[in-house]
Design an enzyme around this catalytic site. Structure first.
Site, PDB file in Angstrom:
ATOM      1  N   GLU A   1       1.352   0.831   3.305  1.00 49.38           N
ATOM      2  CA  GLU A   1       0.112   0.100   3.600  1.00 49.38           C
ATOM      3  C   GLU A   1      -0.367   0.476   4.990  1.00 49.38           C
ATOM      4  OE1 GLU A   1      -0.052  -4.150   3.148  1.00 49.38           O
ATOM      5  OE2 GLU A   1       1.138  -4.110   1.297  1.00 49.38           O
TER       6      GLU A   1
ATOM      7  N   TYR B   1      -0.185  -1.737  10.580  1.00 52.77           N
ATOM      8  CA  TYR B   1      -1.615  -1.907  10.822  1.00 52.77           C
ATOM      9  C   TYR B   1      -1.990  -1.869  12.295  1.00 52.77           C
ATOM     10  CZ  TYR B   1      -2.085  -3.520   5.962  1.00 52.77           C
ATOM     11  OH  TYR B   1      -2.086  -3.600   4.587  1.00 52.77           O
TER      12      TYR B   1
ATOM     13  N   ASN C   1       4.906  -0.487   6.161  1.00 48.87           N
ATOM     14  CA  ASN C   1       3.562  -1.056   6.248  1.00 48.87           C
ATOM     15  C   ASN C   1       3.221  -1.246   7.719  1.00 48.87           C
ATOM     16  OD1 ASN C   1       3.707  -1.199   3.489  1.00 48.87           O
ATOM     17  ND2 ASN C   1       3.544  -3.410   3.351  1.00 48.87           N
TER      18      ASN C   1
ATOM     19  N   ARG D   1      -0.014   2.488  -5.934  1.00 46.71           N
ATOM     20  CA  ARG D   1       1.006   1.464  -5.727  1.00 46.71           C
ATOM     21  C   ARG D   1       0.465   0.120  -6.198  1.00 46.71           C
ATOM     22  NH1 ARG D   1       2.240  -1.962  -0.540  1.00 46.71           N
ATOM     23  NH2 ARG D   1       3.768  -3.325  -1.517  1.00 46.71           N
TER      24      ARG D   1
ATOM     25  N   HIS E   1       5.634  -8.972  -4.895  1.00 47.04           N
ATOM     26  CA  HIS E   1       4.678  -8.998  -3.789  1.00 47.04           C
ATOM     27  C   HIS E   1       4.222 -10.449  -3.595  1.00 47.04           C
ATOM     28  CE1 HIS E   1       1.673  -6.387  -1.427  1.00 47.04           C
ATOM     29  NE2 HIS E   1       1.457  -7.651  -1.045  1.00 47.04           N
TER      30      HIS E   1
ATOM     31  N   GLU F   1       7.509  -6.699   2.201  1.00 47.30           N
ATOM     32  CA  GLU F   1       7.453  -7.344   3.512  1.00 47.30           C
ATOM     33  C   GLU F   1       8.270  -8.641   3.608  1.00 47.30           C
ATOM     34  OE1 GLU F   1       3.426  -7.888   4.731  1.00 47.30           O
ATOM     35  OE2 GLU F   1       2.936  -5.760   4.658  1.00 47.30           O
TER      36      GLU F   1
END
Length: 496
Positions: free
Chosen positions: A402, A337, A335, A105, A150, A195
């Site tokens: 991500e 985390y 995404n 990606r 991005h 995002e």
């Protein structure tokens, strides 16, 4: 199953599994990746390319933001050179192949392709660079996943208001059409915008990221309104003009923490947290009725009234836009985390999206940490939020685009390996036990790179980059070797 799965059941399921941390280890089948599951690695243009003023490339908002050199970025770092991937892309593709990843990606730079931001001036050098990168990937059997934007839109468009200007919808649509025309014969999966909430909160509300505007309570909502429309425009352009021939897919991407209730019985706090974060951008696209979540519209309208505004600070979609946006995604890109605990309460500047939410975020002191103060290691939250997404939106096809861990630059990065193992285990449990339709996973990131306002102080790569070396020498970390084993076996192996 997931169309009716309740939040209370999600909480119960999470608690039941969390109580048995050895569950996956005892069941070998839950550690293997399904056939045809995509295992890839991710990067972004501004974070790795460098070559910021090569050829006729235009200035991006991050070029401008980093060149202020007034302390807003750690050590006044810039992405002027970054990892030098503009010149070393073949080496990086060779690394992807050596490690065994099947997909890569990456993002294209809007001002590298359109130096003035507008479609009347297309840079042939910029277009050719990404053709060469894509050709190199395909020649090595690596599937490209292309992100159109991005965070690095042309500075000239920011001078015209950036994402606060509704004209960005058309400007982005023009850019998307060029990308599809140039690369659609080779690339079969696109993500228009990376995002949106990160862009809009950090760039137009708190001002900690480019373009650095502090319009809290107004800017973030206008920005999201326009980025959602821009995503839909990019999707509809592909659907009408390119998909019949190219037969590719365009997905919507968002980033979210898992918001788990501090008190498992506090369903309201968890519901508000989900809708104000994931639902803010997903409800207009994935819900049956479209538009923003009702609870969000109600709360922001009431707070706006109390604060003396003549109307809600949350913009209103016209009926034709609600219909245009609804369903504008072929897959959901996630995404993720980390996690926060939530309870009802007040926080944040008045007015702001944070304050409008009417809940407080908490961190459990037992959670392990990383080099990033916001990133706590909470693997069970990954499964939790995947289950929420499946439950609320009819279990759409998902790709984790991500997921990763930061440190200060270790080659012996056992904590990163442990993070990946635990998070991937929870993802596999979500797939095999809960039935969540996850079809691929991309770790962040292939390389240590420019980490936005943190500069080069935080390292997310599985490959180390020596930023003090003119050649930006790459060195495999222990986590890269671990990934080689995982990819060769197509199953998780213990972190030890």
């Amino acid at each position: 199953m997931f169309a009716t799965l309740s939040l209370r059941f999600c909480v119960f399921l999470f608690l039941a599994i969390a109580a048995n941390g050895e569950f996956a280890k005892r069941y070998e089948e839950y550690l293997s990746f399904p056939a045809n599951f995509v295992l890839g690695v991710a990067t972004a243009a501004y974070q790795i390319e460098g070559a910021w003023n090569v050829s006729d490339k235009g200035e991006s908002i991050w070029d401008r933001f980093s060149h202020y050199k007034d302390g807003r970025i750690f050590h006044n770092d810039t992405g002027d050179v970054a990892t030098n991937s503009y010149y070393q892309y073949k080496d990086d593709v060779a690394l992807v192949k050596k490690l065994g990843f099947t997909s890569y990606r990456f993002s294209v730079s809007w001002p590298r392709i359109l130096p003035t931001g507008f479609a009347n001036n297309v840079s042939q050098d910029g277009v050719n660079y990404y053709h060469n990168l894509i050709d190199e990937l395909l020649a090595n059997g690596i599937e490209p996943l292309l992100t159109l934007y991005h965070w690095d839109h042309p500075q000239v468009l920011e001078e015209a208001g950036g994402w606060l200007n509704s004209e960005m919808v058309d400007w982005f649509g023009d850019f998307a059409r060029i990308v599809y025309k140039e690369y659609g014969a080779k690339v079969k999966r696109f993500i228009p915008i990376n995002e949106p909430t990160s862009i809009c909160i950090n760039g137009y509300s708190t001002g900690i990221d480019a373009p650095g505007k502090k319009l809290h309570g107004i800017g973030e909502y206008l920005c999201i309104h326009n980025t959602i429309k821009a995503h839909a425009r990019a999707y509809r352009i592909y659907e009408k003009e390119f998909k019949p021939k190219q037969q590719g897919e365009v997905g919507f991407m968002f980033s979210t923490f898992a918001f788990m209730p501090q008190d498992p019985n506090d369903v309201l706090a968890a519901e508000i947290a989900f809708e104000f974060n994931a639902g803010w951008t997903l409800h207009p696209i994935y819900s049956q009725n479209g538009d923003y979540p009702e609870i969000m519209k109600s709360i922001v309208a009431e707070k706006s009234r109390q604060q003396g505004y003549t109307k809600s600070r949350l913009p209103v979609f016209e009926p034709e836009w609600i219909e245009y946006i609804r369903g504008a995604s072929d897959f959901l890109a996630v995404n993720h985390y980390t996690t926060r605990l939530v309870k009802l309460g007040e926080s944040g500047i008045v007015p702001s999206h944070e304050n409008d939410q009417s809940f407080v975020q908490l961190i459990d002191s037992s959670w392990e940490t990383s080099a990033s103060n916001w990133l706590k290691v909470v693997p069970q939250g990954f499964r939790y939020v995947l289950g929420q997404l499946a439950s609320k939106y009819g279990n759409p096809p998902m790709y984790v685009t991500e997921n990763g861990f930061s440190d200060t630059g270790l080659l012996n990065d056992f904590d990163r390996i442990k993070y990946y193992y635990e998070y991937l285990k929870e993802m596999l449990l979500a797939m095999y036990v809960d039935g969540v339709d996850v079809r691929g996973y991309y770790l962040w990131s292939l390389l240590d790179n420019f980490e936005w306002r943190r500069g080069y102080s935080e390292h997310f790569g599985i490959v180390s980059v020596d930023f003090n070396d003119l050649n930006k020498t790459r060195t495999l970390k222990d986590s890269a070797v671990w990934w080689q084993i995982v990819l060769a076996d197509t199953k998780l192996v213990p972190a030890e």
